[in-house]
Design an enzyme around this catalytic site. Structure first.
Site, PDB file in Angstrom:
ATOM      1  N   ASP A   8      -2.050 -14.485  -4.172  1.00 42.78           N
ATOM      2  CA  ASP A   8      -2.775 -15.882  -5.335  1.00 42.78           C
ATOM      3  C   ASP A   8      -3.842 -15.075  -5.799  1.00 42.78           C
ATOM      4  O   ASP A   8      -4.449 -14.214  -5.471  1.00 42.78           O
ATOM      5  CB  ASP A   8      -3.107 -17.758  -4.644  1.00 42.78           C
ATOM      6  N   TRP A  61      -9.468  -9.946   3.064  1.00 50.10           N
ATOM      7  CA  TRP A  61     -10.299  -9.990   1.611  1.00 50.10           C
ATOM      8  C   TRP A  61     -10.722 -11.370   1.505  1.00 50.10           C
ATOM      9  O   TRP A  61     -11.463 -11.938   0.440  1.00 50.10           O
ATOM     10  CB  TRP A  61     -10.376  -9.273  -0.264  1.00 50.10           C
ATOM     11  N   THR A  62      -9.309 -12.475   2.105  1.00 46.40           N
ATOM     12  CA  THR A  62      -9.007 -13.693   1.296  1.00 46.40           C
ATOM     13  C   THR A  62      -8.892 -14.419   2.764  1.00 46.40           C
ATOM     14  O   THR A  62      -8.526 -13.586   4.074  1.00 46.40           O
ATOM     15  CB  THR A  62      -7.875 -13.937   0.681  1.00 46.40           C
ATOM     16  N   ARG A 117       0.579  -0.906   0.113  1.00 51.57           N
ATOM     17  CA  ARG A 117       0.470   0.298   0.057  1.00 51.57           C
ATOM     18  C   ARG A 117       0.904   1.215   0.127  1.00 51.57           C
ATOM     19  O   ARG A 117       0.543   2.275  -0.667  1.00 51.57           O
ATOM     20  CB  ARG A 117      -1.178  -0.141   0.843  1.00 51.57           C
ATOM     21  N   HIS A 119      -5.341  -7.017  -3.513  1.00 55.08           N
ATOM     22  CA  HIS A 119      -6.749  -7.076  -2.397  1.00 55.08           C
ATOM     23  C   HIS A 119      -6.397  -8.859  -1.757  1.00 55.08           C
ATOM     24  O   HIS A 119      -7.204  -8.340  -0.917  1.00 55.08           O
ATOM     25  CB  HIS A 119      -8.202  -6.457  -2.707  1.00 55.08           C
ATOM     26  N   THR A 120      -5.555  -9.823  -2.649  1.00 57.93           N
ATOM     27  CA  THR A 120      -5.981 -10.894  -2.393  1.00 57.93           C
ATOM     28  C   THR A 120      -4.714 -11.274  -0.642  1.00 57.93           C
ATOM     29  O   THR A 120      -4.706 -11.842   0.303  1.00 57.93           O
ATOM     30  CB  THR A 120      -5.198 -12.254  -3.126  1.00 57.93           C
ATOM     31  N   ASP A 143     -14.842  -3.441  -5.305  1.00 58.90           N
ATOM     32  CA  ASP A 143     -14.433  -4.734  -5.365  1.00 58.90           C
ATOM     33  C   ASP A 143     -15.997  -5.438  -5.926  1.00 58.90           C
ATOM     34  O   ASP A 143     -15.292  -6.366  -7.264  1.00 58.90           O
ATOM     35  CB  ASP A 143     -14.317  -5.652  -3.820  1.00 58.90           C
ATOM     36  N   HIS A 194       0.122   4.197  -3.490  1.00 61.54           N
ATOM     37  CA  HIS A 194      -0.210   5.477  -2.730  1.00 61.54           C
ATOM     38  C   HIS A 194       0.918   6.709  -2.854  1.00 61.54           C
ATOM     39  O   HIS A 194       0.774   7.568  -3.448  1.00 61.54           O
ATOM     40  CB  HIS A 194      -0.919   5.191  -1.165  1.00 61.54           C
TER      41      HIS A 194
END
Length: 421
Positions: A281, A273-274, A108, A241-242, A302, A112
């Site tokens: 992945d 998210w996962t 991130r 976002h994984t 998303d 950013h």
């Protein structure tokens, strides 16, 4: 010795490709400006007013000898970053990732810093982009950057140790290395980004994407098209976002904790998210498509990936084909990391990853060299049962597997031959 940048850019900066070897030692040339890693969040005002790596001058130095037989070329110190220090810093970032589990926030940080780029503005640094401006308090205070002070505090000791790496390069090096160390693709990076020198050069607030706009698909296009990215790159980059979690005290999104985050690793809490939120992945696309678990986060932006017809083509593809996702993601990440950057030397500095020689004795008693894909499979299997390259299991796991396979083959041969008579 100091010279003007216009003159210096033509000096000593022609050799710009270096092979990466774990045996590299860092150089120890004098910094242009060094900050103490003891800087507290309360003293960031003084950090923000510092002139870091002024682009009106640079330090010239001789080529540094680099240890290790895999190094094919040595890059001299250039105005923005020193190649030898980049090589050593990458190894230190790997250690940081393995001990702090900070992959998501470092990704991130790089994004950013680069994501403020505006393709419609030609002048540097007004155009924004990867220029190290995110280290200044003025930009850290932007709502979209909530929590990134923690990333800066992780990076600052490395900046102190490697003063001849620009902040812009260090942010992007950390981001790409985090993806790779989480099991993602190798990112074709280059370095040599020049830093801005004052908080007045920070971009205005509002250039980064919002998680819950009224029209998510339109918003994503407004933001990413402004950077010069297309629909495929938007969806591929969203796949990062994984990794990571959203925290309501930072972004205003997500749950305080879930069954996947309440025990860490690293700082507990947030909503991911996962399920395996430190593994890179294509789970992000699969989980959104299947909508299988309320404990997994799905932001409006998303969900838009499977609602907008153009986005959906790529999201469906990546949910089914991890290799296609890795290829497109690596290209998009590299492109994002270069947005708005001013490079010195202009062609950048490339540090090549020489594949680490597989020492079979670290994993079993065999000594045969294996393919890269087989090495990754062996490493994953080995770590899944508690082993690591530096911590062999008490028993020879792989030798036992080989013996078991051999016994099965022998039994199959014997009984198959007996029944055939």
């Amino acid at each position: 010795m100091s010279v003007s940048l216009s003159a210096a850019s033509h000096l000593l900066c022609s050799s710009t490709r270096v092979s990466l070897s774990p045996a590299v030692t860092s150089s120890s040339s004098s910094p242009v400006v060094a900050l103490s890693s003891s800087t507290s969040p309360h003293s960031l005002g003084s950090v923000a007013s510092s002139s870091l790596f002024p682009h009106s001058s640079f330090v010239l130095q001789k080529k540094h000898p680099i240890n290790g037989t895999s190094t094919r070329m040595i890059s001299p110190k250039c105005a923005a970053s020193d190649a030898a220090q980049l090589i050593s810093a990458k190894e230190d970032i790997k250690v940081l990732l393995r001990t702090k589990f900070c992959h998501p926030i470092l990704v991130r940080l790089g994004w950013h810093d680069a994501g403020t780029y505006n393709k419609n503005i030609e002048e540097w640094p007004l155009r924004g982009g990867a220029n190290g401006s995110l280290r200044f308090e003025a930009e850290l205070k932007h709502a979209a950057n909530a929590g990134l002070l923690n990333a800066l505090k992780l990076i600052q000791p490395l900046k102190d140790k490697y003063p001849n790496i620009s902040y812009a390069d260090l942010f992007q090096l950390a981001s790409a290395t985090a993806i790779e160390e989480a099991g993602g693709p190798d990112i074709p990076m280059k370095y040599g980004r020049v830093d801005v020198v004052a908080p007045e050069q920070c971009p205005e607030e509002g250039r980064l994407p919002d998680a819950g706009p009224p029209s998510p698909a339109d918003h994503l296009r407004d933001v990413f098209y402004r950077m010069g990215l297309d629909d495929k790159e938007i969806v591929a980059l969203s796949g990062a976002h994984t990794l990571g979690r959203a925290r309501p005290d930072r972004s205003g999104w997500g749950k305080p904790e879930t069954k996947y985050t309440k025990t860490g690793p690293g700082e507990a809490g947030g909503q991911s998210w996962t399920v395996k939120w430190l593994k890179f992945d294509n789970s992000y696309f699969k989980d959104i498509k299947e909508k299988r678990d309320d404990d997994l986060l799905v932001l409006p932006t998303d969900a838009a990936l499977f609602e907008d017809p153009s986005f959906k083509n790529y999201a469906e593809k990546y949910a089914e084909d991890v290799a296609a996702f890795f290829k497109d993601y690596a290209e998009a990440h590299a492109k994002l990391s270069n947005l708005g950057a001013k490079f010195d030397p202009p062609e950048g500095i490339v540090i090549e990853n020489v594949p680490e020689k597989f020492v079979a004795a670290k994993y079993s008693t065999g000594k045969k060299e294996l393919s890269d894909s087989m090495k990754k499979k062996i490493r994953a299997e080995y770590e899944a049962i508690g082993g690591s390259p530096d911590k062999p299991l008490p028993t020879n796991y792989f030798l036992n597997i080989i013996i078991a396979i051999g016994v099965l083959v022998l039994l199959s041969t014997l009984f198959g031959g007996w029944y055939g008579k």
